[in-house]
Design an enzyme around this catalytic site. Sequence first.
Site, mmCIF file in Angstrom:
data_model
loop_
_atom_site.group_PDB
_atom_site.id
_atom_site.type_symbol
_atom_site.label_atom_id
_atom_site.label_comp_id
_atom_site.label_asym_id
_atom_site.label_seq_id
_atom_site.Cartn_x
_atom_site.Cartn_y
_atom_site.Cartn_z
ATOM 1 N N ASP A 114 3.612 71.161 -50.179
ATOM 2 C CA ASP A 114 4.636 72.524 -50.637
ATOM 3 C C ASP A 114 3.915 73.246 -51.871
ATOM 4 O O ASP A 114 4.434 73.818 -52.632
ATOM 5 C CB ASP A 114 5.717 71.624 -51.201
ATOM 6 C CG ASP A 114 6.803 71.140 -50.343
ATOM 7 O OD1 ASP A 114 6.788 71.888 -49.309
ATOM 8 O OD2 ASP A 114 7.163 69.996 -50.512
ATOM 9 N N ASP A 174 9.162 74.262 -42.387
ATOM 10 C CA ASP A 174 9.287 74.707 -43.568
ATOM 11 C C ASP A 174 7.558 75.184 -43.911
ATOM 12 O O ASP A 174 7.317 76.116 -44.968
ATOM 13 C CB ASP A 174 9.662 73.702 -44.573
ATOM 14 C CG ASP A 174 10.667 72.849 -44.115
ATOM 15 O OD1 ASP A 174 10.845 72.638 -42.911
ATOM 16 O OD2 ASP A 174 11.719 72.646 -45.007
#
Length: 390
Positions: A114, A174
Amino acid sequence: MKTKILFLTIILAVFSCKNKTEVSTKSPQNSKNLLEKRYQKLLTYPIDSLSFPRSVNLKTNIIKKVPSKDWCSGFFPGNLWQIYELTGQEDYKTKAEKWTNLVEKEKKNNHTHDMGFKIFCSFGNGLKHENNEDYNQIIIASANTLSTRYNDKIQSIRSWDFNKDIWQFPVIIDNMMNLELLFEATKISTDSSYHHLAVKHANTTLKNHFRPNNSCYHVVDYDTISNQPRMKVTHQGFNDGSSWARGQGWAIYGYTMAYRYTKDKRYLDRAEATANFFLNHKNLPEDGIPYWDFNDPAIPNAPRDVSAGTVVASALVELFSFTKNETYLNYSKKVIRNLQSKDYLLDENIAAPFILDHSTGNWPKKDEIDEPIVYGDYYFLETLIRLKSL
């Protein structure tokens, strides 16, 4: 007769004034005033490196606070940068800089994919407003860290390290969002390796993540011996075959963004195909704000997900810029218009540092359901900026 005409004139005037009053309560000016009051809640939220605001439970008024290692930490400073861009008020820039600096240590955190969400949403937004060499170096360092999670045999970046007893090399849709950090690192450093790595990941995802109906899976797990997909499942959707709304948003946004950097028409086609799946789905509500999963059998009583709507709205403004397809722009405008209503915009008396209600975080875990969530605000603000720049 004159008396009767006068009486009718007075009645019509009163009725007309009443109608004007009713319209004015829904006017853009009032929405703008309420938005500015919501912005102030973010500005006055106290700085704390362990308390990045992620969401709030409006029933208990408890704010979920996370440290910088949380995948959501970059959104709050990003929101402050974006409000500064929208308002020009220096106080937001000052606060954004302070919050952004608290994320820096994540540049060496190699336990997560992330990096883009954390670093680029904070430092990347900062670079739009000042030529800060420290910010440039932090983005490059973060790209180096993210690159360590790349497997050249699978040609993809590993997403998660948990569930090792179930998955071998999980990649989630994602992860497309984190490629922007790599593309930008090449622009900053002129080192093309980051760009090439991002392209390889995008190509692998393009090949394996999408269904014949143009929706996408959430998780594709790769066999580390054959280097081929071994499982196509979900972690946050209703079930393995369902269409998790925010996942579709990540796909549309990710491939639109990848097309911006590469001009690879396959990416543009992919973004359009999944956008059309999303926009034409029979379970997309009239106001454009999707249910959290298109296949939840509880629809129409399933939770909405504002964050999915704002991710798609932002992506479709950019997709419109490449395609000139008015359908995309009309959706984005509709979403922004409907979000600036009492149905979604938080009341000015709610003290929490958020703007919009009714996002859904992780339904399978019953976590952050139908609440204000920081990334719903982030992509809402980004959509406002993108529409303003047209």
